[in-house]
Structure formats: C-alpha cells, structure tokens
Design a protein around this motif. Structure first.
Motif, mmCIF file in Angstrom:
data_model
loop_
_atom_site.group_PDB
_atom_site.id
_atom_site.type_symbol
_atom_site.label_atom_id
_atom_site.label_comp_id
_atom_site.label_asym_id
_atom_site.label_seq_id
_atom_site.Cartn_x
_atom_site.Cartn_y
_atom_site.Cartn_z
ATOM 1 N N THR A 248 0.936 -1.294 -0.042
ATOM 2 C CA THR A 248 0.011 -0.069 0.052
ATOM 3 C C THR A 248 0.903 1.161 0.201
ATOM 4 O OG1 THR A 248 -1.593 -1.215 1.318
ATOM 5 C CG2 THR A 248 -1.887 1.135 1.112
ATOM 6 N N LYS A 249 0.474 2.307 -0.824
ATOM 7 C CA LYS A 249 1.181 3.491 -0.994
ATOM 8 C C LYS A 249 -0.033 4.516 -1.003
ATOM 9 C CE LYS A 249 3.841 1.850 -3.985
ATOM 10 N NZ LYS A 249 4.769 1.489 -4.949
ATOM 11 N N GLY A 250 0.551 5.859 -0.625
ATOM 12 C CA GLY A 250 -0.414 7.034 -1.024
ATOM 13 C C GLY A 250 0.438 8.305 -0.868
ATOM 14 N N PRO A 251 -0.455 9.464 -1.015
ATOM 15 C CA PRO A 251 0.115 10.775 -0.806
ATOM 16 C C PRO A 251 0.131 11.219 0.678
ATOM 17 C CG PRO A 251 -1.929 11.075 -1.650
ATOM 18 C CD PRO A 251 -1.705 9.568 -1.419
ATOM 19 N N TRP A 252 0.989 12.074 1.029
ATOM 20 C CA TRP A 252 0.746 12.945 2.251
ATOM 21 C C TRP A 252 0.473 14.010 2.598
ATOM 22 C CZ3 TRP A 252 0.670 11.717 7.273
ATOM 23 C CH2 TRP A 252 0.740 12.731 8.248
ATOM 24 N N GLU A 253 -0.620 14.548 3.079
ATOM 25 C CA GLU A 253 -1.272 15.736 3.255
ATOM 26 C C GLU A 253 -0.982 16.380 4.752
ATOM 27 O OE1 GLU A 253 -5.500 15.432 2.521
ATOM 28 O OE2 GLU A 253 -5.406 14.673 0.653
ATOM 29 N N GLY A 254 -0.283 17.481 4.562
ATOM 30 C CA GLY A 254 0.110 17.938 6.028
ATOM 31 C C GLY A 254 1.633 18.551 5.657
ATOM 32 N N ALA A 255 2.379 18.846 6.891
ATOM 33 C CA ALA A 255 3.478 19.420 6.903
ATOM 34 C C ALA A 255 4.616 18.696 5.843
ATOM 35 C CB ALA A 255 4.381 19.474 8.290
ATOM 36 N N ASP A 256 5.544 19.302 5.168
ATOM 37 C CA ASP A 256 6.592 18.442 4.388
ATOM 38 C C ASP A 256 8.007 19.181 4.796
ATOM 39 O OD1 ASP A 256 7.548 17.186 2.260
ATOM 40 O OD2 ASP A 256 7.058 18.557 0.692
ATOM 41 N N ILE A 275 16.754 8.706 -2.310
ATOM 42 C CA ILE A 275 15.989 7.751 -2.934
ATOM 43 C C ILE A 275 14.377 8.048 -3.000
ATOM 44 C CG2 ILE A 275 17.869 6.146 -2.514
ATOM 45 C CD1 ILE A 275 15.866 4.694 -0.398
ATOM 46 N N GLY A 276 13.751 7.373 -3.811
ATOM 47 C CA GLY A 276 12.303 7.247 -3.890
ATOM 48 C C GLY A 276 11.744 8.435 -4.727
ATOM 49 N N THR A 277 10.410 8.374 -4.999
ATOM 50 C CA THR A 277 9.792 9.493 -5.743
ATOM 51 C C THR A 277 8.673 10.204 -4.892
ATOM 52 O OG1 THR A 277 8.182 7.973 -6.727
ATOM 53 C CG2 THR A 277 10.348 8.405 -7.713
ATOM 54 N N GLY A 278 8.142 11.468 -5.297
ATOM 55 C CA GLY A 278 7.147 11.864 -4.424
ATOM 56 C C GLY A 278 7.911 13.105 -3.600
ATOM 57 N N THR A 279 7.029 13.888 -2.877
ATOM 58 C CA THR A 279 7.603 14.732 -1.796
ATOM 59 C C THR A 279 8.219 14.081 -0.786
ATOM 60 O OG1 THR A 279 5.503 14.547 -0.105
ATOM 61 C CG2 THR A 279 5.498 16.273 -2.206
ATOM 62 N N VAL A 280 9.124 14.762 0.088
ATOM 63 C CA VAL A 280 9.975 13.889 1.097
ATOM 64 C C VAL A 280 8.854 13.445 2.114
ATOM 65 C CG1 VAL A 280 11.944 14.450 2.847
ATOM 66 C CG2 VAL A 280 11.990 15.485 0.722
ATOM 67 N N ALA A 281 8.064 14.388 2.190
ATOM 68 C CA ALA A 281 6.781 13.712 3.281
ATOM 69 C C ALA A 281 6.099 12.596 2.953
ATOM 70 C CB ALA A 281 5.866 14.859 3.453
ATOM 71 N N ASP A 282 5.946 12.457 1.332
ATOM 72 C CA ASP A 282 5.370 11.057 0.951
ATOM 73 C C ASP A 282 6.328 10.183 1.196
ATOM 74 O OD1 ASP A 282 3.425 12.571 -0.057
ATOM 75 O OD2 ASP A 282 3.905 12.496 -2.034
ATOM 76 N N ARG A 283 7.416 10.383 0.957
ATOM 77 C CA ARG A 283 8.481 9.065 1.125
ATOM 78 C C ARG A 283 8.619 8.573 2.664
ATOM 79 N NH1 ARG A 283 13.264 11.578 -2.738
ATOM 80 N NH2 ARG A 283 11.812 13.439 -3.037
ATOM 81 N N LEU A 284 8.525 9.726 3.453
ATOM 82 C CA LEU A 284 8.674 9.183 4.807
ATOM 83 C C LEU A 284 7.452 8.775 5.844
ATOM 84 C CD1 LEU A 284 10.829 12.221 5.965
ATOM 85 C CD2 LEU A 284 11.614 9.939 5.425
ATOM 86 N N TRP A 285 6.239 9.146 5.070
ATOM 87 C CA TRP A 285 5.116 9.040 6.103
ATOM 88 C C TRP A 285 3.854 8.131 5.392
ATOM 89 C CZ3 TRP A 285 5.690 14.840 7.376
ATOM 90 C CH2 TRP A 285 6.781 14.789 8.042
ATOM 91 N N ALA A 286 4.050 8.334 4.067
ATOM 92 C CA ALA A 286 2.760 7.925 3.219
ATOM 93 C C ALA A 286 3.329 6.722 2.369
ATOM 94 C CB ALA A 286 2.106 8.676 2.543
ATOM 95 N N LYS A 287 4.277 6.488 2.021
ATOM 96 C CA LYS A 287 4.942 5.267 1.118
ATOM 97 C C LYS A 287 5.711 4.369 2.144
ATOM 98 C CE LYS A 287 6.054 6.205 -3.035
ATOM 99 N NZ LYS A 287 6.817 7.046 -4.226
ATOM 100 N N PRO A 288 5.551 3.033 1.538
ATOM 101 C CA PRO A 288 6.576 2.141 2.268
ATOM 102 C C PRO A 288 8.013 2.203 2.066
ATOM 103 C CG PRO A 288 5.376 1.007 0.384
ATOM 104 C CD PRO A 288 4.787 2.309 0.576
ATOM 105 N N SER A 289 8.870 1.708 2.796
ATOM 106 C CA SER A 289 10.252 1.689 2.677
ATOM 107 C C SER A 289 10.728 0.464 3.325
ATOM 108 C CB SER A 289 10.895 2.858 3.568
ATOM 109 O OG SER A 289 10.708 2.544 4.961
ATOM 110 N N ILE A 290 12.050 0.063 2.617
ATOM 111 C CA ILE A 290 12.423 -1.230 2.898
ATOM 112 C C ILE A 290 14.030 -1.083 3.126
ATOM 113 C CG2 ILE A 290 12.918 -2.062 0.391
ATOM 114 C CD1 ILE A 290 11.402 -4.671 1.627
ATOM 115 N N ASN A 291 14.639 -2.085 4.059
ATOM 116 C CA ASN A 291 16.012 -2.020 4.328
ATOM 117 C C ASN A 291 16.506 -3.510 4.696
ATOM 118 O OD1 ASN A 291 15.026 0.833 5.242
ATOM 119 N ND2 ASN A 291 16.838 1.087 4.665
ATOM 120 N N ALA A 292 17.431 -3.701 4.264
ATOM 121 C CA ALA A 292 18.139 -4.996 4.926
ATOM 122 C C ALA A 292 18.949 -4.333 6.126
ATOM 123 C CB ALA A 292 19.092 -5.552 3.920
#
Length: 447
Positions: A248-256, A275-292
């Motif tokens: 699941t992913k989506g946009p963030w509405e609020g502070a950026d 890395i990633g696309t969209g606003t920084v807030a999208d990448r941090l709070w509204a889209k998944p992230s993955i790490n080893a």
C-alpha cells in the motif's frame, strides 16, 4: 492561570526538571537481552520514586510474566472531570562505541549548542521529565483524573500489550497522551497524526552443499552471497521506491520537508542522492520503505577464496497507515520466494507484523491539544507523520475504543538522533512541551 503565567511558572521549575533528566541519563537502562539488568531495575526504582513524589502516591510496579515491570498509578480528579492516561518509557537503546559517540553516552553533557547529550536524553527520558514537570506545576493535584503507565520494555520485546489486554479497565479514558514523539524542528509545533507500521522477516539463500574453491569452481558455481545481493536489489526499483506487488502507498497531506532540510537532518554525505519519488513527506510517512538491517555471511577477517554456499539477511519494511500488516508481510514473503536468481533455494521466516496507526483528528481532545501546542510555542501547529511504529497504540485503542490520542514530545527529528550516536535533547523544547501538557489538561478540565 493565563498562558504567560503558566510559562513563567514552568520556567521556574526547569532547574529541577533538568536535574532529573541528567540523573536518569546516567543510568544505563538498556532493556535488551544480554545487558546488565541491575541498571534497568535501578532506573525503574528511581522513576517510581520521582513520580510518587510528584503526586502519584499509589504508583507501583505491576506484575508481568517476564521482563521489566511497567509502572502504574492513578490520581482521581474532580467529579465529572475527564480521564487522561499518560505514557512514556524508562528503558533505552544500547549505546555502542562503534556508533561513534563524541561524548560518554552515560554522562549527561551540555554542549555549546545548549542541548543535553546522552543515551535516552530524548528517547524517552525527556518524556518522563515532561510528565514530571507537568505534575509539579499542578502540585500533584491535576484538574483531571490522571492515570500513568510507564513502560520498561518499549525498546525490545514489549510486555505491555499483553498487560493492557489482561487489564483493560486500567486504561479506560477520554485521552491518551503519548509523550514519546517530537516536532520536526525545535520550536516548530506539529501534531503527529500517523505512524508507519513495521513488518520483518529473515531470508536465507542456498546454492551449494558446501563451500567450494573460488578459483576451481568460480564462473560456473553460483555464490549464495552474490545471489542474496541480487535478490535484495529486486526489493527496490531504480528510483529507490519499494518494488513489491501488493504493498500500500499514497500521498501525504500535511507538513512537508525540503530536500535540503532532509539532507541536513540525515547528515547525508556530499553527492549522495535521495531515493524514492514524490515529496519527502510522501516518502517518509505515506509510502513504504524497505531495508536489509542485518546480514549473516563470512566476515572480511575470516574470508578466504571460497564460494559461499549460504547467506542470510533480515529485512524490515515500514508500512503506511491504513494497510494490513499481515497482508503486507505476505506480499514481502511472496516477493522474496519468487525472485531468487539462478534457481537458488530461498527460505523465508516471517518475524514481525506491527500495525501502523492513524490518529483521529476530529475530536475535542485533539482540538484542545492542538490549541495548547499553538499557545505553548507561540505559532500555529501543523501535522506530521512518523516513520516509527508503536504497536501498543492499537492495543490501547482496543482497550478504550472511544478514547482519543495525542502523540507528541521533545524528540525533534532534526537533531535528536534517537537510537544513534550523540543522542540529545533541547531543554527549551522540554519546557515548551511541559507548558503544552499543562494547558491541555486545563483546557480539558474547562471543557
């Protein structure tokens, strides 16, 4: 009192608040297995003593099947007053020398920038002293009914969720105040309205029955570590977005945040791209992230000219509010099982499925908290998310379904460096948060 009077009174309390913080930082209350238990018990005892002196005279350790005990207490308020539950935790992360600390993590150190450095200075001993400062403002007699829950296992395998499920009546309230968060920048108030969840698993890749001489067999026999590396690269696309079907992913509405601000906060090296696309807030709070977050294979010190038969990694994926952690974990497992190169054997072991959380923002408690933040900081309050997860929140909501949540605290994203080297807190941010909590309780009592 009027807001200026509240601020003046809280300011006069700050020397004792800072003294408490410095005393608590000096106690290495690491709750992780394998670390000395004595400092954690000592931290629990001192925390209990301080909250009893601040007004929670019935505060006590609660029985739990294992681990360090939570502290619970209650102060009845005036008849008809709302009930508020205060939360913080007294345990901390390890402070490894390899992290690169520039001062002793167990010696509270005030540096030129005015911040106080040490493990737990922000996460979450600043939350403990914020509650203490608020209690001292009211002289131990708050205008609402207060319940206190202080956790001792938040940083490792929490034992509090089972305790809440077993004792839901202790957590019935109108509002939970979770003081284990913070603003993006010191002095700029935000309400945290969303937390990403966290799913994780281990993946083991096997290609051979045993190690082989890399000179004799290299070029035809597949190396398990190289196969694992190729498998890990399939988890992200070329831009760095998660490339797993069904997440699941989506946009963030609020502070950026601007990219420049984020670079500064993250201490990124020159020339390294975000890395990633969209606003920084999208990448941090509204889209998944993955790490080893961990890899098991031969160390450089133990390396020799062999092809590896087996290699393993632990994968952590942050998931967005509104998603189902079980489905997100299943999508991650399915991807790993179906993307192995060269026919390598893959074994995936699911480990964790912590739910995300979205705060309800249409209630009177949230409105009162937002107004209190604006008064305390002297500017309008915005909304932000957090990449961290607190699985306990869903458990608390289940115990008290009609309650609202306020997520805040002195742990600013820009400089606090929680879980990392040189963790710190700005004492002026603690002062403003004490003012905000005082104003919040007064507004709730008036309402």
């Amino acid at each position: 009192m009027t807001s200026p009077d509240v601020k003046a009174t809280v300011h006069a309390l700050m020397p004792s608040v800072v003294a408490d913080l410095e005393e608590l930082i000096a106690i290495p209350s690491i709750s992780f297995p394998g670390y000395d238990a004595e400092p954690v018990h000592r931290m629990a005892e001192r925390t209990l003593e301080k909250f009893r002196m601040a007004g929670f005279t019935d505060a006590r350790f609660m029985d739990v099947p294992s681990g360090y005990p939570p502290i619970y207490g209650e102060i009845p308020g005036p008849e008809g007053a709302p009930t508020v539950v205060l939360y913080a935790h007294y345990d901390v992360q390890p402070a490894l020398e390899s992290q690169g600390w520039t001062s002793d993590p167990w010696t509270p150190t005030r540096k030129e920038d005015g911040r106080i450095y040490g493990r737990g200075a922000s996460d979450d001993k600043s939350g403990l002293v914020t509650h203490l400062g608020m209690m001292r403002y009211f002289g131990g007699k708050p205008p609402v009914t207060l319940r206190l829950i202080l956790e001792g296992m938040e940083e490792t395998e929490s034992n509090l969720e089972e305790f809440v499920e077993t004792n839901p009546e202790l957590f019935e309230c109108d509002l939970f105040v979770i003081c284990d968060m913070g603003n993006i920048r010191v002095g700029d108030p935000v309400m945290t309205t969303a937390l990403r969840g966290d799913v994780s698993c281990t993946v083991t890749v096997r290609t051979l029955e045993h190690p082989l001489h890399s000179g004799v067999f290299g070029g035809a026999a597949p190396d398990a570590m190289m196969a694992l590396a190729r498998l890990l690269t399939t988890l992200q696309d070329d831009a760095g977005d998660v490339a797993i079907d069904g997440v699941t992913k989506g946009p963030w509405e609020g502070a950026d945040l601007s990219e420049d601000d984020f670079r500064a906060m993250a201490d990124m090296l020159p020339g390294v791209d975000l890395i990633g696309t969209g606003t920084v807030a999208d990448r941090l709070w509204a889209k998944p992230s993955i790490n080893a977050i961990g890899i098991d294979t031969t160390s450089i010190a133990d390396s020799s000219n062999v092809i590896h038969p087996q290699a393993s990694a632990k994968i952590s994926m942050r998931i967005v509010p509104g998603s189902d952690p079980k489905k997100e974990l299943a999508a991650l497992v399915a991807h790993l099982e179906s993307h192995a190169p060269w026919g390598a054997q893959v074994e995936v072991t699911p480990m964790k499925a912590a739910p995300p959380y979205r705060v309800r923002t249409d209630g009177p408690g949230y409105a009162a908290a937002r107004a209190a933040m604006a008064e305390a900081f002297g500017k309008a309050c915005d909304e932000a998310g957090s990449g961290g997860s607190i699985p306990l929140l869903q458990t608390l909501e289940d115990a008290s379904p009609s309650a609202e949540f306020v997520l805040w605290g002195p742990e600013d994203t820009a400089q606090a460096r929680i879980h990392a080297s040189d963790e710190s807190v700005d004492p002026e941010e603690i002062e403003r948060m004490i003012v905000a909590q005082v104003l919040l309780l007064e507004k709730l009592a008036e309402g």
